[in-house]
Design a protein around this motif. Structure first.
Motif, PDB file in Angstrom:
ATOM      1  N   GLN A  35     -11.131  17.678  20.457  1.00 37.58           N
ATOM      2  CA  GLN A  35     -11.451  18.740  19.502  1.00 37.58           C
ATOM      3  C   GLN A  35     -12.636  19.586  19.971  1.00 37.58           C
ATOM      4  O   GLN A  35     -12.763  20.739  19.560  1.00 37.58           O
ATOM      5  CB  GLN A  35     -11.746  18.153  18.121  1.00 37.58           C
ATOM      6  CG  GLN A  35     -10.495  17.633  17.429  1.00 37.58           C
ATOM      7  CD  GLN A  35     -10.805  16.976  16.107  1.00 37.58           C
ATOM      8  OE1 GLN A  35     -11.593  16.031  16.037  1.00 37.58           O
ATOM      9  NE2 GLN A  35     -10.177  17.459  15.053  1.00 37.58           N
ATOM     10  N   ARG A  36     -13.489  19.036  20.811  1.00 38.22           N
ATOM     11  CA  ARG A  36     -14.671  19.763  21.292  1.00 38.22           C
ATOM     12  C   ARG A  36     -14.396  20.604  22.534  1.00 38.22           C
ATOM     13  O   ARG A  36     -15.266  21.347  22.983  1.00 38.22           O
ATOM     14  CB  ARG A  36     -15.802  18.782  21.570  1.00 38.22           C
ATOM     15  CG  ARG A  36     -16.412  18.182  20.314  1.00 38.22           C
ATOM     16  CD  ARG A  36     -17.685  17.421  20.616  1.00 38.22           C
ATOM     17  NE  ARG A  36     -17.460  16.193  21.350  1.00 38.22           N
ATOM     18  CZ  ARG A  36     -17.195  15.007  20.791  1.00 38.22           C
ATOM     19  NH1 ARG A  36     -17.110  14.892  19.487  1.00 38.22           N
ATOM     20  NH2 ARG A  36     -17.020  13.941  21.532  1.00 38.22           N
ATOM     21  N   ILE A  37     -13.210  20.506  23.090  1.00 35.57           N
ATOM     22  CA  ILE A  37     -12.891  21.241  24.317  1.00 35.57           C
ATOM     23  C   ILE A  37     -12.704  22.719  24.008  1.00 35.57           C
ATOM     24  O   ILE A  37     -11.971  23.084  23.086  1.00 35.57           O
ATOM     25  CB  ILE A  37     -11.651  20.632  25.007  1.00 35.57           C
ATOM     26  CG1 ILE A  37     -12.037  19.253  25.554  1.00 35.57           C
ATOM     27  CG2 ILE A  37     -11.121  21.541  26.102  1.00 35.57           C
ATOM     28  CD1 ILE A  37     -10.933  18.495  26.218  1.00 35.57           C
ATOM     29  N   GLU A  38     -13.378  23.547  24.777  1.00 37.35           N
ATOM     30  CA  GLU A  38     -13.302  25.003  24.613  1.00 37.35           C
ATOM     31  C   GLU A  38     -11.958  25.521  25.121  1.00 37.35           C
ATOM     32  O   GLU A  38     -11.423  25.017  26.104  1.00 37.35           O
ATOM     33  CB  GLU A  38     -14.428  25.682  25.398  1.00 37.35           C
ATOM     34  CG  GLU A  38     -15.817  25.362  24.900  1.00 37.35           C
ATOM     35  CD  GLU A  38     -16.116  26.000  23.560  1.00 37.35           C
ATOM     36  OE1 GLU A  38     -15.658  27.129  23.313  1.00 37.35           O
ATOM     37  OE2 GLU A  38     -16.802  25.356  22.757  1.00 37.35           O
ATOM     38  N   GLY A  39     -11.438  26.539  24.454  1.00 35.20           N
ATOM     39  CA  GLY A  39     -10.252  27.221  24.931  1.00 35.20           C
ATOM     40  C   GLY A  39      -8.928  26.593  24.560  1.00 35.20           C
ATOM     41  O   GLY A  39      -7.878  27.071  24.988  1.00 35.20           O
ATOM     42  N   ILE A  40      -8.948  25.531  23.786  1.00 35.33           N
ATOM     43  CA  ILE A  40      -7.707  24.885  23.369  1.00 35.33           C
ATOM     44  C   ILE A  40      -7.017  25.772  22.320  1.00 35.33           C
ATOM     45  O   ILE A  40      -7.685  26.456  21.551  1.00 35.33           O
ATOM     46  CB  ILE A  40      -7.987  23.453  22.850  1.00 35.33           C
ATOM     47  CG1 ILE A  40      -6.725  22.619  22.831  1.00 35.33           C
ATOM     48  CG2 ILE A  40      -8.674  23.470  21.522  1.00 35.33           C
ATOM     49  CD1 ILE A  40      -6.984  21.125  22.661  1.00 35.33           C
ATOM     50  N   SER A  41      -5.701  25.788  22.309  1.00 34.98           N
ATOM     51  CA  SER A  41      -4.951  26.666  21.414  1.00 34.98           C
ATOM     52  C   SER A  41      -5.156  26.295  19.944  1.00 34.98           C
ATOM     53  O   SER A  41      -5.501  25.153  19.619  1.00 34.98           O
ATOM     54  CB  SER A  41      -3.455  26.618  21.744  1.00 34.98           C
ATOM     55  OG  SER A  41      -2.915  25.364  21.355  1.00 34.98           O
TER      56      SER A  41
END
Length: 101
Positions: free
Chosen positions: A66-72
Motif C-alpha cells: 500500500q505504501r508503494i508509489e505509482g501503484i494503480s
C-alpha cells in the motif's frame, strides 16, 4: 480471483475480488520484493489458502504494498479491501481462501 473468509457452514461469509490487471501488477511488485505471502496467490487460476498463523505476515506485506508509489487505483482499492478482509479473518479466527476464476 476472489479472496474469501468462509463461515462455519463453508459458504462465503465475506469476499474481495481482484481482476487480472491488478493481480498482475501486485504479483509483479511482490515478486520484485520477495513478498512470499502475497506470492501464494501468484497463479490467478489456482486456489490457495492463507492459514490463520500466516495472517499477521500477510498483513505486513499488504501494508508495504500500500505504501508503494505509482501503484494503480484498482490495485490500491483491492489492497484496502484485502486489509479489511484480513482484519475480519483475524477477528473470526478463520483463514483466507483465494478462489481462482
Amino acid at each position: 480471483m476472489d479472496f474469501a473468509v468462509l463461515g462455519a457452514n463453508g459458504h462465503v461469509d465475506r469476499c474481495v475480488s481482484i481482476g487480472p490487471s491488478a493481480h498482475h501488477e501486485i504479483i509483479s511488485i511482490a515478486s520484485d520484493n520477495a513478498f512470499e505471502f502475497i506470492l501464494q496467490f501468484q497463479d490467478f487460476y489456482e486456489d490457495a489458502t492463507v492459514s490463520i498463523e500466516s495472517l499477521p505476515s500477510l498483513t505486513k506485506q499488504v501494508a508495504e504494498l500500500q505504501r508503494i508509489e505509482g501503484i494503480s487505483e484498482e490495485s490500491k482499492s483491492f489492497l484496502t479491501n484485502l486489509a479489511d478482509l484480513i482484519r475480519y479473518a483475524v477477528e473470526q479466527s478463520r483463514p483466507i481462501e483465494a478462489l481462482a476464476d
